[in-house]
Design a protein around this motif. Structure first.
Motif, short mmCIF file in Angstrom:
data_model
loop_
_atom_site.label_atom_id
_atom_site.label_comp_id
_atom_site.label_asym_id
_atom_site.label_seq_id
_atom_site.Cartn_x
_atom_site.Cartn_y
_atom_site.Cartn_z
N ARG A 111 -9.10 -3.14 -6.64
CA ARG A 111 -8.28 -2.53 -5.44
C ARG A 111 -7.87 -3.50 -4.62
O ARG A 111 -8.03 -4.65 -4.82
CB ARG A 111 -9.81 -2.10 -4.55
CG ARG A 111 -10.89 -3.18 -4.53
CD ARG A 111 -12.07 -2.69 -3.97
NE ARG A 111 -13.02 -3.80 -4.05
CZ ARG A 111 -14.05 -3.55 -3.29
NH1 ARG A 111 -14.13 -2.88 -2.32
NH2 ARG A 111 -15.12 -4.78 -3.49
N ILE A 112 -6.62 -2.92 -3.94
CA ILE A 112 -5.84 -3.63 -3.15
C ILE A 112 -5.35 -3.12 -2.00
O ILE A 112 -5.19 -1.73 -1.87
CB ILE A 112 -4.40 -4.22 -4.00
CG1 ILE A 112 -3.58 -3.11 -4.38
CG2 ILE A 112 -4.93 -5.19 -5.16
CD1 ILE A 112 -2.18 -3.58 -4.54
N ASN A 113 -4.79 -3.87 -1.03
CA ASN A 113 -4.21 -3.04 0.24
C ASN A 113 -2.68 -2.96 -0.11
O ASN A 113 -2.04 -4.10 -0.14
CB ASN A 113 -4.55 -3.96 1.46
CG ASN A 113 -5.82 -3.93 1.90
OD1 ASN A 113 -6.67 -2.94 1.63
ND2 ASN A 113 -6.24 -5.03 2.85
N SER A 114 -2.30 -1.74 -0.19
CA SER A 114 -0.99 -1.64 -0.58
C SER A 114 0.21 -1.97 0.44
O SER A 114 1.24 -2.07 0.31
CB SER A 114 -0.76 -0.17 -1.01
OG SER A 114 -0.94 0.83 -0.26
N CYS A 115 -0.42 -2.15 1.62
CA CYS A 115 0.54 -2.34 3.08
C CYS A 115 0.89 -4.02 2.76
O CYS A 115 1.77 -4.54 3.40
CB CYS A 115 -0.06 -2.12 4.35
SG CYS A 115 -1.34 -3.07 4.75
N LEU A 116 0.07 -4.71 1.98
CA LEU A 116 0.41 -6.29 1.98
C LEU A 116 1.09 -6.75 0.94
O LEU A 116 1.22 -8.11 0.66
CB LEU A 116 -1.14 -7.10 2.07
CG LEU A 116 -1.99 -6.80 3.34
CD1 LEU A 116 -3.03 -7.75 3.26
CD2 LEU A 116 -1.15 -7.26 4.48
N THR A 117 1.62 -5.94 -0.06
CA THR A 117 2.24 -6.16 -1.26
C THR A 117 3.44 -5.61 -1.33
O THR A 117 3.60 -4.55 -1.10
CB THR A 117 1.29 -6.26 -2.45
OG1 THR A 117 2.02 -6.80 -3.69
CG2 THR A 117 1.01 -4.82 -2.75
N GLY B 233 -2.61 2.69 8.18
CA GLY B 233 -3.49 2.58 9.37
C GLY B 233 -2.99 1.54 10.21
O GLY B 233 -2.05 1.76 11.05
N CYS B 234 -3.24 0.27 9.95
CA CYS B 234 -2.89 -1.03 10.64
C CYS B 234 -1.71 -1.66 10.11
O CYS B 234 -0.91 -2.30 10.79
CB CYS B 234 -4.18 -2.11 10.66
SG CYS B 234 -4.28 -2.79 9.17
N ASP B 235 -1.47 -1.48 9.08
CA ASP B 235 -0.15 -2.13 8.32
C ASP B 235 -0.31 -3.61 8.48
O ASP B 235 0.65 -4.59 8.23
CB ASP B 235 0.99 -1.72 9.20
CG ASP B 235 2.33 -1.68 8.05
OD1 ASP B 235 2.06 -1.53 6.87
OD2 ASP B 235 3.48 -1.68 8.62
N HIS B 236 -1.50 -4.26 8.47
CA HIS B 236 -1.78 -5.57 8.54
C HIS B 236 -2.86 -5.89 7.71
O HIS B 236 -3.57 -7.00 7.57
CB HIS B 236 -2.15 -6.10 10.02
CG HIS B 236 -1.00 -5.72 10.78
ND1 HIS B 236 0.08 -6.64 10.69
CD2 HIS B 236 -0.89 -4.93 11.97
CE1 HIS B 236 0.82 -6.39 11.79
NE2 HIS B 236 0.22 -5.45 12.60
N GLY B 237 -3.37 -4.95 6.73
CA GLY B 237 -4.36 -5.18 5.61
C GLY B 237 -5.91 -5.52 6.52
O GLY B 237 -6.72 -5.94 5.75
N GLN B 238 -5.91 -4.90 7.54
CA GLN B 238 -7.45 -5.14 8.16
C GLN B 238 -8.15 -3.74 8.10
O GLN B 238 -9.39 -4.07 8.44
CB GLN B 238 -7.14 -5.57 9.64
CG GLN B 238 -6.38 -6.95 9.70
CD GLN B 238 -6.04 -7.23 11.01
OE1 GLN B 238 -6.11 -6.25 12.06
NE2 GLN B 238 -5.85 -8.34 11.34
N CYS B 239 -7.68 -2.70 7.88
CA CYS B 239 -8.38 -1.45 7.95
C CYS B 239 -8.82 -0.72 6.60
O CYS B 239 -9.60 0.01 6.38
CB CYS B 239 -7.72 -0.45 8.76
SG CYS B 239 -6.28 0.49 7.92
#
Length: 177
Positions: free
Chosen positions: A68-74, A51-57
């Motif tokens: 649960r984690i945002n996979s774009c941030l790791t 989505g945002c690729d910044h962990g915001q969405c």
């Protein structure tokens, strides 16, 4: 990380092992590859969305060791030996996970783009056991955005899927309207 190899271009790749959706996977990844890009680009598990690729969405939410984690941030290399569950790994064969079934039952999606992240986040949230009220549920899910505004149906689906968990726990986690 098991080992690092160098390709013809001089770029190092790292060997990692993941327990991915119940299956052991040995993978070669570049050190800068995010977990999201590994899932989508290398493993073709496209249910997890960028989505945002910044962990915001929250569209990229997956379960890492049950959390649960945002996979774009790791970075993928940070999780050698980890257990990873994506939306594709929640169902048992043809049988939907109770949270997936509740989302269908309550029409908790419109365009469906955010739905995989919403479902993974909801599964992780229920496991955390911190949502005692409907307001808690909304707060705990606030990191997952829905542009279509399906929030009332999402909340209803999560409450429905959480009901058996609350019953097994003796009603301790009652989410009330």
């Amino acid at each position: 990380m098991s080992e690092t190899t160098t390709s013809a271009g001089g770029i190092s790749a790292c060997s990692i092992t993941l327990q991915l959706n119940g299956e052991r996977r040995e993978l070669e990844v570049q050190p800068w590859t995010t977990l999201l890009d590994l899932l989508r680009e290398q493993l073709h598990l496209t249910g997890t969305k960028k989505g945002c690729d910044h962990g915001q969405c929250g569209a990229c939410t997956v379960l890492l060791n049950g959390k649960r984690i945002n996979s774009c941030l790791t970075l993928a290399v940070m999780h050698d030996g980890a257990e990873l569950t994506t939306i594709e790994g929640l169902a048992q064969g043809e049988a939907l996970h109770p949270m997936q079934a509740a989302f269908v039952k309550h029409d908790a999606f419109q365009c469906g783009y955010c739905t995989p992240g919403q479902i993974c986040s909801a599964v992780g949230m229920i496991a955390e056991g911190r949502a005692q009220t409907r307001d808690d549920l909304r707060e705990q899910m606030s990191g997952n955005l829905c542009r279509c505004g399906a929030y009332p149906n999402i909340v209803a689906a999560i409450e429905d899927a959480a009901a058996p968990t609350r019953e097994r726990l003796g009603g301790a986690q009652e989410v009330t309207p």
